[in-house]
Design an enzyme around this catalytic site. Structure first.
Site, short mmCIF file in Angstrom:
data_model
loop_
_atom_site.label_atom_id
_atom_site.label_comp_id
_atom_site.label_asym_id
_atom_site.label_seq_id
_atom_site.Cartn_x
_atom_site.Cartn_y
_atom_site.Cartn_z
N ASP A 16 37.97 57.72 38.10
CA ASP A 16 39.18 56.73 38.69
C ASP A 16 37.91 55.70 39.45
OD1 ASP A 16 40.06 54.54 40.99
OD2 ASP A 16 41.96 56.11 40.78
N HIS A 17 37.80 54.43 38.22
CA HIS A 17 36.58 53.73 38.75
C HIS A 17 36.41 53.05 39.56
CE1 HIS A 17 39.30 50.49 37.36
NE2 HIS A 17 38.20 49.33 37.89
N HIS A 56 44.44 53.91 41.62
CA HIS A 56 43.84 52.81 42.25
C HIS A 56 44.07 52.83 43.77
CE1 HIS A 56 41.68 52.46 38.33
NE2 HIS A 56 42.39 51.85 37.65
N LYS A 99 49.33 41.19 38.59
CA LYS A 99 49.24 40.48 37.61
C LYS A 99 49.24 39.11 37.67
CE LYS A 99 47.36 44.36 34.88
NZ LYS A 99 45.90 44.50 35.17
C1 BG6 Z 1 42.53 49.33 34.85
C2 BG6 Z 1 43.37 48.68 34.45
O1 BG6 Z 1 42.24 50.71 35.54
O2 BG6 Z 1 41.25 48.72 36.33
C3 BG6 Z 1 43.71 47.23 34.45
O3 BG6 Z 1 44.40 49.41 33.73
C4 BG6 Z 1 43.22 46.88 36.03
O4 BG6 Z 1 45.22 46.68 34.52
C5 BG6 Z 1 42.04 47.37 36.22
O5 BG6 Z 1 43.33 45.10 35.27
C6 BG6 Z 1 41.23 46.30 37.43
O6 BG6 Z 1 40.38 46.99 37.84
P1 BG6 Z 1 38.88 46.15 38.46
O7 BG6 Z 1 38.37 46.42 38.83
O8 BG6 Z 1 39.01 45.02 37.87
O9 BG6 Z 1 39.66 45.82 39.88
#
Ligand code: BG6
Length: 483
Positions: free
Chosen positions: A177-178, A240, A331
């Site tokens: 989960d980044h 997230h 979004k």
């Molecule tokens: C991703 C989603 O996991 O995370 C995207 O699939 C989203 O829809 C993105 O835009 C957001 O990541 P970050 O790092 O730009 O906040």
């Protein structure tokens, strides 16, 4: 401040889907940056694997292009790029057939860390895992990295976990989960558990409510097919935002250790109450500003998929009973701004007459952009005129406080990949954690599907649908501005 690079062992990292979008945007440029920082020791190698036939040279030029496109110019060192290219190899692989696996086995070394990044559709996880094992490419020390979406509901997540468990044990599986790789997200744990200051107040007795906001300006254009099946709930909240909520709400783990941390997060997810229908607002962006609305970006003109969601969650345990957590994400909103705001309760009694200026203390943790922390405190307004109060921010912008080191903050993906090589699972989700998150999410989605709820339209560039404001107003609270 001195930067400290924790050494990693020599590795062979295979990136399945090595020519795909995520690899080009994040994984390969991230690895180049780690290479620049000296974290790719000895003759560590990256092996791109995908269906199409490419030579090593062709793969290298593709990666070079990705570096030139996605790495800031001041980090593009031509000599380093040329050296990095020597670490890259390519094997054409047929995930569902036998093509390429014997070659991959030949390429891999058995005396270095072996990691396999599954940057492919989840429907291929099982095929790849099976072949890695059948061909004796991955042994019990190998690590596999799997990308979100990890399932689309509890049943599919369970099935994925079961498929992977046939070939790998839990200690080998790194579910990314980044958000957990983001520097400020990890900072949440540092703020909570490396300071005595906040923890004694970190409970419903002193905290009125928590707001978690992940606002984006981007649309889903180009991702409509994925997004239609996902929506903001599955795309952002189940993973997230759930992770952010866990890090704020969890009990102190006994150590910063993978299972200690994940056990505590799991307890939070399990303590989440079901969400009541009137505590959820779903929205869909309309057209505007010369751009199409959600339905134009979707594959379905009648789509009821939400591009925005706000909800109120309650955690039923001793620490949090009575403190709502308000979550919102969407979004095409006014600004890209992600933050966590913790609003404390008012002092039990005021000795000052100046009730006008009275405001609560708020701790704001800005995740992106402009990472930092802000603590709103009350002080005496300077100057004559008696004891008048004013709320001022104690502001810490990490870029100012940490100087040039802050600019070298690793991107979430590069940090997480290095943790895979180090064998550290603390910032990865365990199977039971993902399942518990789906177990909470599923009935919420089933509820609006059964009721046939439609999302409320909102203007692009706004802060979301009107009803989301009401979600807070009726509790006598308000969202912080998205700026
Ligand atoms: C991703 C989603 O996991 O995370 C995207 O699939 C989203 O829809 C993105 O835009 C957001 O990541 P970050 O790092 O730009 O906040």
């Amino acid at each position: 401040m001195v930067s400290r690079v924790i050494p990693v062992e020599v590795f062979d990292l295979v990136v399945f889907g090595g020519t795909g979008d995520l690899a080009r945007r994040k994984i390969l440029p991230g690895l180049y940056r780690r290479f620049l920082s000296g974290q790719m020791p000895g003759d560590s190698r990256i092996i791109g694997a995908a269906r199409a036939e490419h030579t090593d040279e062709e793969f290298r030029s593709l990666v070079k292009e990705a570096i030139l496109e996605f790495v800031p110019e001041n980090r593009q060192d031509q000599t380093a790029i040329a050296d990095f290219m020597k670490r890259l190899h390519y094997v054409a692989i047929d995930a569902k057939g036998e093509g390429g696996w014997a070659k991959l086995k030949e390429v891999m070394r058995t005396d270095v860390v072996n990691a396999f990044y599954f940057s492919v559709a989840p429907s291929l996880f099982g095929d790849i895992a099976l072949r890695l094992k059948q061909h004796g490419i991955a042994d019990d020390n190998a690590r596999i990295v799997v990308e979100k979406p990890f399932g689309r509901d509890l049943a599919s997540a369970k099935a994925l976990n079961a498929t992977l468990a046939k070939h790998f044990n839990e200690g080998q599986i790194y579910r990314i989960d980044h958000y957990l790789g983001k520097e400020t997200v990890q900072n949440l744990m540092a703020v909570r558990f490396a300071n005595i200051l906040f923890e004694p107040l970190w409970k419903s007795e002193y905290i009125d409510h928590v707001q978690i906001t992940v606002a984006e300006t981007v649309s889903v254009e180009g991702r409509g097919a994925y997004y239609d099946k996902s929506g903001a709930m599955r795309d952002m909240v189940q993973n997230h935002m759930m992770q952010l909520l866990c890090l704020i709400a969890m009990e102190p783990p006994y150590h910063f250790d993978p299972d200690a941390v994940r056990d505590e997060k799991l307890k939070v997810i399990r303590a989440l109450d079901p969400v009541q229908p009137n505590d959820i607002v779903r929205g869909q962006y309309l057209s505007g500003g010369g751009q199409g609305g959600y339905v134009e970006h979707s594959e379905n003109e009648q789509s009821k998929t939400e591009s925005y969601i706000a909800l109120k969650a309650h955690i039923s345990n001793w620490r949090w009973k009575g403190t709502p957590f308000y979550l919102r994400t969407g979004k095409r909103l006014r600004a890209r701004a992600s933050e966590i705001a913790i609003t404390f309760r008012e002092p039990p009694h005021s000795i000052f007459d100046d009730a006008k200026g009275w405001r609560e203390n708020v701790l704001v943790i800005r995740l992106q952009p402009d990472e930092g922390m802000n603590l709103m405190v009350m002080i005496k307004e300077p100057g004559p005129g008696g004891m008048r109060l004013a709320q001022v921010p104690l502001d810490m912008t990490f870029a100012d406080a940490l100087g040039p080191d802050a600019e070298d903050v690793p991107d979430a993906y590069e940090r997480l990949i290095m943790d895979v090589i180090r064998g550290n699972q603390t910032l990865f989700m365990r199977g039971d954690e993902v399942e518990a998150a789906w177990a909470w999410t599923d009935p919420i989605i089933a509820g609006w599907e059964a009721r046939g709820d439609k999302p409320q339209g909102y203007d692009p560039g706004s802060s979301g649908p009107e009803d989301a404001l009401m979600l807070m107003h009726r509790d006598g609270r308000r969202w912080r501005d998205i700026r």
